[in-house]
Scaffold this motif. Structure first.
Motif, PDB file in Angstrom:
ATOM      1  N   ILE A 207       0.847  -1.193   0.000  1.00 26.55           N
ATOM      2  CA  ILE A 207       0.000   0.000   0.000  1.00 26.55           C
ATOM      3  C   ILE A 207       0.881   1.241   0.000  1.00 26.55           C
ATOM      4  O   ILE A 207       2.059   1.185   0.326  1.00 26.55           O
ATOM      5  N   THR A 208       0.312   2.373  -0.370  1.00 26.66           N
ATOM      6  CA  THR A 208       1.055   3.630  -0.421  1.00 26.66           C
ATOM      7  C   THR A 208       0.445   4.632   0.539  1.00 26.66           C
ATOM      8  O   THR A 208      -0.548   4.360   1.212  1.00 26.66           O
ATOM      9  N   ALA A 209       1.035   5.796   0.582  1.00 29.54           N
ATOM     10  CA  ALA A 209       0.510   6.854   1.452  1.00 29.54           C
ATOM     11  C   ALA A 209      -0.895   7.255   1.034  1.00 29.54           C
ATOM     12  O   ALA A 209      -1.664   7.784   1.839  1.00 29.54           O
ATOM     13  N   THR A 238       8.269  -4.494  12.035  1.00 31.22           N
ATOM     14  CA  THR A 238       8.281  -3.495  13.094  1.00 31.22           C
ATOM     15  C   THR A 238       7.397  -2.326  12.665  1.00 31.22           C
ATOM     16  O   THR A 238       7.075  -2.165  11.480  1.00 31.22           O
ATOM     17  N   GLN A 239       7.009  -1.501  13.606  1.00 35.66           N
ATOM     18  CA  GLN A 239       6.139  -0.372  13.287  1.00 35.66           C
ATOM     19  C   GLN A 239       6.815   0.597  12.318  1.00 35.66           C
ATOM     20  O   GLN A 239       6.167   1.135  11.406  1.00 35.66           O
ATOM     21  N   GLN A 243       5.429   1.621   8.533  1.00 37.96           N
ATOM     22  CA  GLN A 243       5.164   2.992   8.132  1.00 37.96           C
ATOM     23  C   GLN A 243       5.964   3.376   6.894  1.00 37.96           C
ATOM     24  O   GLN A 243       5.459   4.054   5.988  1.00 37.96           O
ATOM     25  N   SER A 244       7.227   2.936   6.834  1.00 39.03           N
ATOM     26  CA  SER A 244       8.057   3.293   5.684  1.00 39.03           C
ATOM     27  C   SER A 244       7.581   2.616   4.413  1.00 39.03           C
ATOM     28  O   SER A 244       7.792   3.121   3.315  1.00 39.03           O
ATOM     29  N   ARG A 248       6.434   3.607  -0.435  1.00 45.44           N
ATOM     30  CA  ARG A 248       6.957   2.934  -1.616  1.00 45.44           C
ATOM     31  C   ARG A 248       5.960   3.050  -2.764  1.00 45.44           C
ATOM     32  O   ARG A 248       4.749   3.122  -2.560  1.00 45.44           O
ATOM     33  N   ALA A 249       6.473   3.030  -3.947  1.00 44.13           N
ATOM     34  CA  ALA A 249       5.598   3.151  -5.122  1.00 44.13           C
ATOM     35  C   ALA A 249       4.732   1.909  -5.256  1.00 44.13           C
ATOM     36  O   ALA A 249       5.188   0.788  -5.047  1.00 44.13           O
ATOM     37  N   PHE A 250       3.491   2.123  -5.635  1.00 41.45           N
ATOM     38  CA  PHE A 250       2.567   1.021  -5.839  1.00 41.45           C
ATOM     39  C   PHE A 250       2.906   0.317  -7.149  1.00 41.45           C
ATOM     40  O   PHE A 250       3.074   0.956  -8.183  1.00 41.45           O
TER      41      PHE A 250
END
Length: 256
Positions: A207-209, A238-239, A243-244, A248-250
């Motif tokens: 998934i992305t932002a 890890t959390q 989050q990171s 990443r690009a979908f």
């Protein structure tokens, strides 16, 4: 396959091998299509056989025209030091090993190349038959089926050729889900309890932002979690890693 086009030098004398918890091995280096072999010239011979596929990286440190040192960092956490005399020999050994460790085609790897020198009493290729093994997971008339969408290992190279998936999910849906999951690992059945509880495994969702979703992936999970059932999705990251991953690009859908 012998990889003759990749092997610039097959034999090199007067090499020194340094490895942890072993004395220095002074001997001859031989490079085959799949192994690096170092043999000593002592009265009590010592040998090291190392598969090229076990080498993760090759680092070279040349010392002018006298030769140089190769650091072989292996996937089993060993670090081997190989001293080679002569600039030309050093360069050929380094180039050869760097090319051989980059061979990624599964059918060119050692297990497919190996030919036993003795009579084989059992055909290992038929020792594990997915249909018979999965018969304990897939019962006639239930909600699961065996899929061969990965028969050529093109959808997910780290999955077997046959996997167990929900019966109402088509193979085209699995391809779309693979493009939504890390390393193309779409959810597959890993364990089934007598009380109908199941355990699925998969890669993390990509998934992305923006919160992009995959309808095929959601449909697969919903088919397992019926209205009268409850389930848990366990994220082993890890959390911070979770989050990171959102930035990443979908990976867009593509047909294979």
């Amino acid at each position: 396959m012998e990889f003759a086009e990749l092997i610039r030098i097959s034999r090199c004398d007067r090499v020194m091998l340094h490895r942890p918890h072993h004395p220095v091995l002074d001997g001859t280096l031989c490079i085959t299509g799949h192994h690096l072999i170092v043999s000593s010239r002592d009265k009590e011979p010592q040998e090291l056989w190392l598969l090229h596929s076990n080498i993760d990286t090759v680092e070279r440190r040349q010392q002018g025209m006298t030769g140089g040192t190769l650091w072989l960092k292996c996937k089993d956490l060993r670090i081997l030091q190989l001293d080679v005399i002569g600039a030309d020999q050093f360069a050929k050994v380094a180039d050869t090993l760097e090319d051989l460790i980059r061979v990624e085609e599964p059918l060119l790897q050692y297990p497919f190349f190996y030919r036993a020198m003795y009579q084989i009493l059992e055909d290992g290729w038929t020792a594990f038959m997915p249909e018979s093994e999965f018969s304990r997971l897939v019962q006639p008339g239930d909600d699961w089926r065996i899929s061969y969408v990965n028969k050529d290992y093109k959808v997910c190279p780290s999955y077997p050729s046959a996997v167990v998936v929900p019966k109402n999910i088509e193979d085209n849906d699995l391809i779309a889900i693979a493009n939504f999951r890390q390393a193309s690992r779409f959810p597959v059945l890993a364990y089934r309890h007598e009380g109908t509880a199941v355990l699925l495994r998969s890669g993390q969702p990509l998934i992305t932002a923006n919160g992009k979703r995959c309808k095929e992936d959601e449909r697969l999970l919903n088919s397992v979690l019926a209205r009268d059932k409850r389930g848990y999705i366990i994220d082993t990251r890890t959390q911070n890693l979770a989050q990171s991953a959102k930035v990443r690009a979908f990976i867009p859908f593509k047909t294979l």
